[in-house]
Design a protein around this motif. Structure first.
Motif, PDB file in Angstrom:
ATOM      1  N   LEU A 256       0.829  -1.206   0.000  1.00 12.50           N
ATOM      2  CA  LEU A 256       0.000   0.000   0.000  1.00 12.50           C
ATOM      3  C   LEU A 256       0.862   1.255   0.000  1.00 12.50           C
ATOM      4  N   ASN A 258       3.748   1.592  -1.405  1.00 13.46           N
ATOM      5  CA  ASN A 258       4.240   1.777  -2.775  1.00 13.46           C
ATOM      6  C   ASN A 258       3.161   2.393  -3.668  1.00 13.46           C
ATOM      7  N   LEU A 259       1.914   1.932  -3.505  1.00 12.54           N
ATOM      8  CA  LEU A 259       0.827   2.486  -4.307  1.00 12.54           C
ATOM      9  C   LEU A 259       0.605   3.971  -3.996  1.00 12.54           C
ATOM     10  N   ASN A 262       3.439   6.080  -5.322  1.00 16.25           N
ATOM     11  CA  ASN A 262       3.348   6.273  -6.770  1.00 16.25           C
ATOM     12  C   ASN A 262       2.325   7.351  -7.126  1.00 16.25           C
ATOM     13  N   THR A 273      -7.784  10.948  -5.545  1.00 20.66           N
ATOM     14  CA  THR A 273      -7.478   9.546  -5.247  1.00 20.66           C
ATOM     15  C   THR A 273      -8.695   8.910  -4.591  1.00 20.66           C
ATOM     16  N   VAL A 286      -7.505   0.983  -5.575  1.00 19.97           N
ATOM     17  CA  VAL A 286      -6.854   2.295  -5.458  1.00 19.97           C
ATOM     18  C   VAL A 286      -6.843   2.918  -6.848  1.00 19.97           C
ATOM     19  N   LEU A 306       7.047  -1.125  -8.216  1.00 16.43           N
ATOM     20  CA  LEU A 306       6.042  -2.034  -8.771  1.00 16.43           C
ATOM     21  C   LEU A 306       6.542  -3.468  -8.758  1.00 16.43           C
ATOM     22  N   SER A 309       6.258  -4.756  -5.226  1.00 18.61           N
ATOM     23  CA  SER A 309       4.865  -5.068  -4.866  1.00 18.61           C
ATOM     24  C   SER A 309       4.408  -6.371  -5.507  1.00 18.61           C
ATOM     25  N   ALA A 320      -2.285  -8.122  -8.468  1.00 17.24           N
ATOM     26  CA  ALA A 320      -2.719  -6.751  -8.705  1.00 17.24           C
ATOM     27  C   ALA A 320      -3.068  -6.595 -10.179  1.00 17.24           C
ATOM     28  N   ILE A 322      -3.923  -4.047 -13.002  1.00 18.97           N
ATOM     29  CA  ILE A 322      -3.688  -2.623 -13.232  1.00 18.97           C
ATOM     30  C   ILE A 322      -4.330  -2.214 -14.549  1.00 18.97           C
ATOM     31  N   THR A 329      -5.173   5.837 -13.368  1.00 21.09           N
ATOM     32  CA  THR A 329      -4.739   4.455 -13.139  1.00 21.09           C
ATOM     33  C   THR A 329      -5.598   3.854 -12.036  1.00 21.09           C
ATOM     34  N   VAL A 331      -5.807   0.298  -9.677  1.00 27.27           N
ATOM     35  CA  VAL A 331      -5.125  -0.922  -9.217  1.00 27.27           C
ATOM     36  C   VAL A 331      -6.098  -1.690  -8.331  1.00 27.27           C
TER      37      VAL A 331
END
Length: 336
Positions: A256, A258-259, A262, A273, A286, A306, A309, A320, A322, A329, A331
């Motif tokens: 999470l 990392n998401l 990003n 978001t 997300v 990525l 993850s 995940a 994507i 984006t 995810v």
């Protein structure tokens, strides 16, 4: 490899002797007795017939016994080789070499010798791969450590220059340099973490994890950063309902992180978001309104976050999905 003996050639020789040698002996014996008793009128042809029948029966029985012994021995040797191969496949490990009689070296021994040679080549290859992996991990760790010193020096000079009276263009350049230093430091941290993760320095510890609670805690930790970037944050995080995954809470938190990182790096310009915990379908969503992964800025780097993850999700038997385009984006994390 030089072949010294042939298993099947020996088999044919022995059977040839048992099939053709007794009849030839019978012919010679009959001819001898026939010549030595030419003047006798009463030849016991019945006894000769019985002898022929017994000899033929003896040939058939000997042929069956020899064939049975030959194929039984052959089956045992092949079964031993097959057992070694199957046991290695079941245990997911390299097979052990089998014993080979160098003085005999028939077809089965040659097969076993080739099998042992293959095992030795695989073990040597695995050893070289392991040594190269250790060298790569050591190199990445050393580079990540050594590069921090020049980055720290650069940041110190930028801080000193900020105190000097310079033009607006100079201030903008210093801000961009400081931003680049921070980005490079983050990329080095991601690379070092991925190296340690794949080398087993961060072991996977599975436990029954409350996903709703974990996502709420992550969103609460990142909320001030989203607010600082003026990103509108919408979320649907049920408090009364939840679901559980057999996962590592630290790994899930890292995924999470990392998401969210990003989004701050690539999609901050979208100013939006959306984070959803779908209890019914047991998934995490997300989404953002950034330029998309194909149109992201140079801050995308090499996609180390990525890769990290995806590696952790695969270990936790998750995946995940994507979806990315010019409008943003999305995810979706769920069970594999």
């Amino acid at each position: 490899m030089k072949q010294t003996r042939s298993l099947f050639r020996r088999f044919l020789k022995v059977h040839f002797l048992f099939i053709f040698l007794p009849p030839i002996m019978l012919i010679f014996i009959s001819a001898f007795f026939g010549v030595s008793n030419t003047h006798e009128k009463n030849v016991n042809t019945l006894n000769l017939f019985y002898v022929s029948v017994l000899l033929f029966g003896f040939i058939m029985v000997a042929f069956v016994i020899l064939s049975w012994l030959f194929f039984l021995k052959l089956q045992k040797r092949l079964a031993l080789l097959q057992e070694v191969m199957s046991s290695s496949a079941k245990n997911n490990s390299f097979p052990k070499p089998i014993s080979v009689q160098a003085d005999r070296m028939d077809e089965i021994d040659q097969l076993g010798s080739s099998f042992n040679w293959m095992i030795q080549q695989l073990e040597d290859s695995r050893k070289r791969e392991y040594e190269e992996e250790l060298l790569r991990q050591r190199l990445i760790a050393n580079l990540s450590h050594d590069l921090r010193t020049p980055l720290t020096i650069l940041r110190g000079h930028v801080t000193r220059l900020n105190k000097e009276s310079i033009s607006i263009e100079g201030q903008n350049s210093l801000t961009e340099i400081n931003h680049t230093i921070t980005r490079v430091g983050d990329l080095m941290d991601d690379l070092l973490f991925y190296t340690l993760l794949t080398s087993g320095k961060h072991p996977y510890q599975s436990t029954s994890t409350d996903i709703g609670r974990l996502v709420r805690a992550s969103v609460a930790a990142w909320y001030p950063l989203f607010e600082e970037k003026e990103i509108q944050l919408e979320f649907d995080l049920p408090t009364e309902e939840t679901f559980y995954w057999e996962a590592d809470p630290k790994w899930m938190t890292r995924v999470l992180d990392n998401l969210f990182q990003n989004i701050l790096r690539h999609a901050a310009e979208g100013k939006y978001t959306n984070i959803v915990v779908d209890v019914e379908k047991e998934r995490i969503i997300v989404a953002d309104r950034g330029p998309g992964m194909d149109n992201s800025s140079y801050e995308g780097g090499a996609g180390i976050g990525l890769s990290t993850s995806n590696y952790m999700l695969k270990k936790m038997k998750l995946k995940a999905d994507i979806t990315s385009n010019g409008n943003g984006t999305r995810v979706t994390i769920g069970r594999a």
